[in-house]
Design an enzyme around this catalytic site. Sequence first.
Site, PDB file in Angstrom:
ATOM      1  N   HIS A 143       0.834  -1.201   0.000  1.00 57.87           N
ATOM      2  CA  HIS A 143       0.000   0.000   0.000  1.00 57.87           C
ATOM      3  C   HIS A 143       0.871   1.254   0.000  1.00 57.87           C
ATOM      4  O   HIS A 143       1.830   1.350   0.769  1.00 57.87           O
ATOM      5  CB  HIS A 143      -0.928  -0.004   1.215  1.00 57.87           C
ATOM      6  CG  HIS A 143      -2.078   0.930   1.080  1.00 57.87           C
ATOM      7  ND1 HIS A 143      -2.013   2.247   1.468  1.00 57.87           N
ATOM      8  CD2 HIS A 143      -3.324   0.756   0.578  1.00 57.87           C
ATOM      9  CE1 HIS A 143      -3.169   2.835   1.226  1.00 57.87           C
ATOM     10  NE2 HIS A 143      -3.979   1.957   0.680  1.00 57.87           N
ATOM     11  N   PRO A 144       0.543   2.244  -0.835  1.00 59.53           N
ATOM     12  CA  PRO A 144       1.438   3.400  -1.011  1.00 59.53           C
ATOM     13  C   PRO A 144       1.211   4.557  -0.050  1.00 59.53           C
ATOM     14  O   PRO A 144       1.745   5.643  -0.270  1.00 59.53           O
ATOM     15  CB  PRO A 144       1.119   3.835  -2.449  1.00 59.53           C
ATOM     16  CG  PRO A 144      -0.327   3.493  -2.617  1.00 59.53           C
ATOM     17  CD  PRO A 144      -0.558   2.230  -1.814  1.00 59.53           C
ATOM     18  N   CYS A 145       0.452   4.355   1.026  1.00 59.91           N
ATOM     19  CA  CYS A 145       0.092   5.485   1.889  1.00 59.91           C
ATOM     20  C   CYS A 145       1.305   6.160   2.525  1.00 59.91           C
ATOM     21  O   CYS A 145       1.261   7.356   2.839  1.00 59.91           O
ATOM     22  CB  CYS A 145      -0.903   5.047   2.959  1.00 59.91           C
ATOM     23  SG  CYS A 145      -0.337   3.690   4.007  1.00 59.91           S
ATOM     24  N   LYS A 146       2.396   5.429   2.744  1.00 56.79           N
ATOM     25  CA  LYS A 146       3.587   6.001   3.377  1.00 56.79           C
ATOM     26  C   LYS A 146       4.741   6.207   2.396  1.00 56.79           C
ATOM     27  O   LYS A 146       5.819   6.661   2.795  1.00 56.79           O
ATOM     28  CB  LYS A 146       4.069   5.093   4.516  1.00 56.79           C
ATOM     29  CG  LYS A 146       3.065   4.887   5.634  1.00 56.79           C
ATOM     30  CD  LYS A 146       2.808   6.170   6.402  1.00 56.79           C
ATOM     31  CE  LYS A 146       1.878   5.924   7.581  1.00 56.79           C
ATOM     32  NZ  LYS A 146       1.595   7.181   8.321  1.00 56.79           N
TER      33      LYS A 146
END
Length: 350
Positions: A242-245
């Site tokens: 997941h690219p949230c960070k």
Amino acid sequence: MAYNFVRSYIDTFRERTAAISHTSTFRETGQITPEEFVLAGDFLVFKFPSWQWGDASSAGKRVPYLPEGKQYLMTRGVPCHRRLDDNFAGEAGQDETIVGDGFAGSEGADDDGWLRTGGMAASQEAKVRDVRTVDESGNLGAAEEEDEIPDMEDMDDDEEAIIRDPQGGSSSTAPLRTYTLYICYSAHYRTPRLYLSGYGATSVPLKPQEMMEDIVGDYKDKTVTIEDFPFFEHALKTASVHPCKHASVMKVLLDRADAALKLRLAKLKAGKDIGKLDTGMEGLVDDTRLLKLSEQAKGKEGDEAKDDWEVLSEGGDDEVAIRVDQYLVVFLKFMASVTPGIEHDFTMGV
């Protein structure tokens, strides 16, 4: 499971409705535009031919902000020889340590370091330059000074340099798996996103729970989830990071690489020998600067090629360590911390 399904649905909706920005904020935020993603992808494909561009399986699966034929990047056959179980790093395989980059004053900034799985006791402080030798009996030798490090060219015929299998010991090698890696652009987070599709030794697709065996424990079902690959009509189950960070981590890496470059330039001006480092941020700067040199010196010989070294060594204070077209090289090194058993360097040896 229900939570992951809801999050996947929300992510899909966000990607479809995201406003596309064409303003570069690469240095300020760690995010990139679709145009910069294509630029970085072209660089990756040019420098490392195992990577190639891919197109959506149908026009309905294409995204309008990326060119036809350049919807995502992919590489096949990336080997994975070991599972991330207790045998991955011996008894220390259960420990996860934040490894600092070696800069003074960075102690305590754990959130900005690299996540290392295994290899250190919990009470040890991780130092990227603290390298020691181990003899055949398993005894730890004294730390070597920098000037004692031998030249690799002198070790070709040195039998002491041969890594030997411990007799009677158990091997951590598991049945070979291979992975296809996909890099897509996340319109909502404005960063790349990695998808992994795994295959067993007989080329049979891995089940979702089997792919999770190659993910670092803290990431399973949190940062890494099972998703359908968005560019195929048929449902291809992949493990996706997941690219949230991603943007915040990339910003930290870019800033630290710039700081490492300034440190190296200061050493050069002071007449100090900087050598070639293989680890930490200064090692990363070495890698990317070698990429720059190979581009500038391509097709040049003699004094003209030598001048490129001088240009790189005498860069100004505003010189950056990593350009935007080199973004994906750094991104893949970051992703390797999530899946340390998958040999990412197999696809991009610098």
